[in-house]
Design a protein around this motif. Structure first.
Motif, short mmCIF file in Angstrom:
data_model
loop_
_atom_site.label_atom_id
_atom_site.label_comp_id
_atom_site.label_asym_id
_atom_site.label_seq_id
_atom_site.Cartn_x
_atom_site.Cartn_y
_atom_site.Cartn_z
N SER A 120 21.27 30.44 51.27
CA SER A 120 20.22 29.92 52.16
C SER A 120 19.49 28.72 51.56
O SER A 120 18.92 27.93 52.30
CB SER A 120 19.23 31.03 52.50
N GLN A 121 19.50 28.57 50.22
CA GLN A 121 18.87 27.40 49.60
C GLN A 121 19.83 26.22 49.49
O GLN A 121 19.46 25.17 48.98
CB GLN A 121 18.37 27.74 48.19
N GLY A 122 21.08 26.39 49.94
CA GLY A 122 22.05 25.31 49.90
C GLY A 122 22.80 25.20 48.59
O GLY A 122 23.43 24.19 48.31
N ARG A 123 22.76 26.23 47.76
CA ARG A 123 23.46 26.22 46.47
C ARG A 123 24.85 26.83 46.64
O ARG A 123 25.03 27.83 47.34
CB ARG A 123 22.70 27.05 45.44
N ALA A 124 25.83 26.24 45.97
CA ALA A 124 27.20 26.76 46.02
C ALA A 124 27.29 27.98 45.12
O ALA A 124 26.86 27.96 43.97
CB ALA A 124 28.19 25.69 45.57
N LYS A 125 27.83 29.05 45.65
CA LYS A 125 27.95 30.31 44.91
C LYS A 125 29.37 30.85 45.05
O LYS A 125 30.09 30.54 46.00
CB LYS A 125 26.98 31.37 45.47
N VAL A 126 29.75 31.71 44.09
CA VAL A 126 31.03 32.40 44.12
C VAL A 126 30.75 33.89 44.09
O VAL A 126 29.94 34.35 43.29
CB VAL A 126 31.91 32.04 42.90
N GLU A 127 31.40 34.63 44.95
CA GLU A 127 31.34 36.08 44.91
C GLU A 127 32.50 36.53 44.03
O GLU A 127 33.66 36.34 44.38
CB GLU A 127 31.46 36.65 46.32
N LEU A 128 32.17 37.08 42.86
CA LEU A 128 33.15 37.40 41.84
C LEU A 128 33.23 38.91 41.69
O LEU A 128 32.20 39.58 41.62
CB LEU A 128 32.71 36.76 40.53
N ALA A 129 34.44 39.46 41.63
CA ALA A 129 34.60 40.92 41.56
C ALA A 129 35.36 41.33 40.31
O ALA A 129 36.32 40.67 39.91
CB ALA A 129 35.35 41.42 42.78
N LEU A 130 34.90 42.41 39.71
CA LEU A 130 35.67 43.08 38.66
C LEU A 130 36.61 44.03 39.38
O LEU A 130 36.17 44.90 40.12
CB LEU A 130 34.75 43.88 37.75
N ALA A 131 37.91 43.83 39.21
CA ALA A 131 38.87 44.61 39.99
C ALA A 131 40.03 45.06 39.12
O ALA A 131 40.29 44.50 38.07
CB ALA A 131 39.38 43.75 41.14
N LYS A 132 40.70 46.08 39.62
CA LYS A 132 41.89 46.59 38.94
C LYS A 132 43.06 46.43 39.91
O LYS A 132 42.94 46.76 41.10
CB LYS A 132 41.69 48.06 38.59
N GLY A 133 44.18 45.91 39.43
CA GLY A 133 45.34 45.66 40.28
C GLY A 133 45.91 46.93 40.87
O GLY A 133 45.97 47.96 40.19
N ARG A 134 46.34 46.85 42.10
CA ARG A 134 46.97 48.00 42.75
C ARG A 134 48.48 47.94 42.57
O ARG A 134 49.08 46.88 42.61
CB ARG A 134 46.68 47.98 44.26
N LYS A 135 49.09 49.08 42.42
CA LYS A 135 50.55 49.18 42.37
C LYS A 135 51.07 49.19 43.81
O LYS A 135 50.31 49.34 44.77
CB LYS A 135 50.95 50.47 41.67
N ASP A 136 52.39 49.04 43.98
CA ASP A 136 52.98 48.99 45.32
C ASP A 136 52.72 50.26 46.11
O ASP A 136 52.42 50.22 47.30
CB ASP A 136 54.48 48.74 45.24
N HIS A 137 52.82 51.42 45.45
CA HIS A 137 52.62 52.67 46.19
C HIS A 137 51.14 52.82 46.59
O HIS A 137 50.85 53.39 47.63
CB HIS A 137 53.11 53.88 45.39
N ASP A 138 50.21 52.28 45.78
CA ASP A 138 48.79 52.30 46.16
C ASP A 138 48.55 51.43 47.38
O ASP A 138 47.74 51.76 48.25
CB ASP A 138 47.92 51.82 45.00
N LYS A 139 49.25 50.30 47.44
CA LYS A 139 49.10 49.40 48.59
C LYS A 139 49.60 50.07 49.87
O LYS A 139 48.99 49.96 50.93
CB LYS A 139 49.87 48.10 48.35
N ARG A 140 50.72 50.80 49.74
CA ARG A 140 51.25 51.51 50.92
C ARG A 140 50.28 52.59 51.39
O ARG A 140 50.06 52.76 52.59
CB ARG A 140 52.62 52.11 50.60
N GLU A 141 49.68 53.32 50.44
CA GLU A 141 48.69 54.33 50.80
C GLU A 141 47.48 53.69 51.47
O GLU A 141 46.93 54.24 52.43
CB GLU A 141 48.24 55.09 49.56
N HIS A 142 47.08 52.53 50.97
CA HIS A 142 45.94 51.82 51.54
C HIS A 142 46.23 51.42 53.00
O HIS A 142 45.38 51.57 53.87
CB HIS A 142 45.64 50.58 50.69
N ILE A 143 47.44 50.94 53.25
CA ILE A 143 47.84 50.56 54.62
C ILE A 143 47.85 51.78 55.53
O ILE A 143 47.33 51.73 56.66
CB ILE A 143 49.23 49.89 54.61
N LYS A 144 48.42 52.90 55.05
CA LYS A 144 48.46 54.12 55.85
C LYS A 144 47.06 54.61 56.20
O LYS A 144 46.79 54.99 57.33
CB LYS A 144 49.20 55.23 55.11
N GLU A 145 46.18 54.60 55.20
CA GLU A 145 44.81 55.04 55.42
C GLU A 145 44.08 54.15 56.43
O GLU A 145 43.39 54.63 57.32
CB GLU A 145 44.06 55.03 54.08
#
Length: 160
Positions: A120-145
């Motif tokens: 809102s003040q006109g400053r450029a910002k980045v939304e940065l996340a600490l994340a852990k990579g998903r395996k292929d089977h986790d991705k499939r479960e995520h899609i099913k869910e």
């Protein structure tokens, strides 16, 4: 007494979004970081140009850098125009950097940028996340869910 932190970041104008990140990674903690930019980079971002699809962040010493983010050269820039894929310094508090460094080093997590926006003040910002990579089977479960939730919502909407 310190001010309470806002629950959600006040995003006014989203410039670039990494929509694939929420599918590829399971997101743990989200931080808001400022970016050290030159003048032509800010102008280019204000025109809505920029991409963070293949970018990541890394901790080097006591600093965090955004690597491989593409901010194209400003069309009306002169000889002082910026380099499109240069590493950009992220502005964070030291304790946040220490938390990130510990998580990346010990727990094997990754720093993934989710979006670049102007607040809102006109400053450029980045939304940065600490994340852990998903395996292929986790991705499939995520899609099913996700599809199951969508279907359940349809059934409830049709009945009620």
């Amino acid at each position: 007494m310190p001010r309470p932190k806002p629950v959600a970041f006040d995003k006014k104008k989203i410039v670039a979004e990494n929509r694939r990140a929420r599918f590829e990674y399971s997101i743990d903690t989200v931080y808001e970081a400022g970016i050290a930019l030159t003048g032509t980079e800010v102008k280019s971002l204000r025109f809505g140009e920029g991409s963070i699809a293949e970018s990541y962040a890394e901790v080097k010493g006591k600093e965090v850098w955004l690597v491989n983010a593409n901010v194209p050269e400003f069309s009306h820039g002169n000889r002082f125009n910026h380099e499109a894929k240069r590493p950009r310094k992220l502005l964070l508090h030291e304790r946040e950097i220490n938390k990130m460094h510990g998580a990346v080093a010990r727990q094997g997590m990754t720093l993934v940028p989710l979006s670049v926006y102007f607040n809102s003040q006109g400053r450029a910002k980045v939304e940065l996340a600490l994340a852990k990579g998903r395996k292929d089977h986790d991705k499939r479960e995520h899609i099913k869910e996700r599809e199951w939730k969508r279907e359940a919502g349809r059934v409830l909407r049709d009945r009620g």
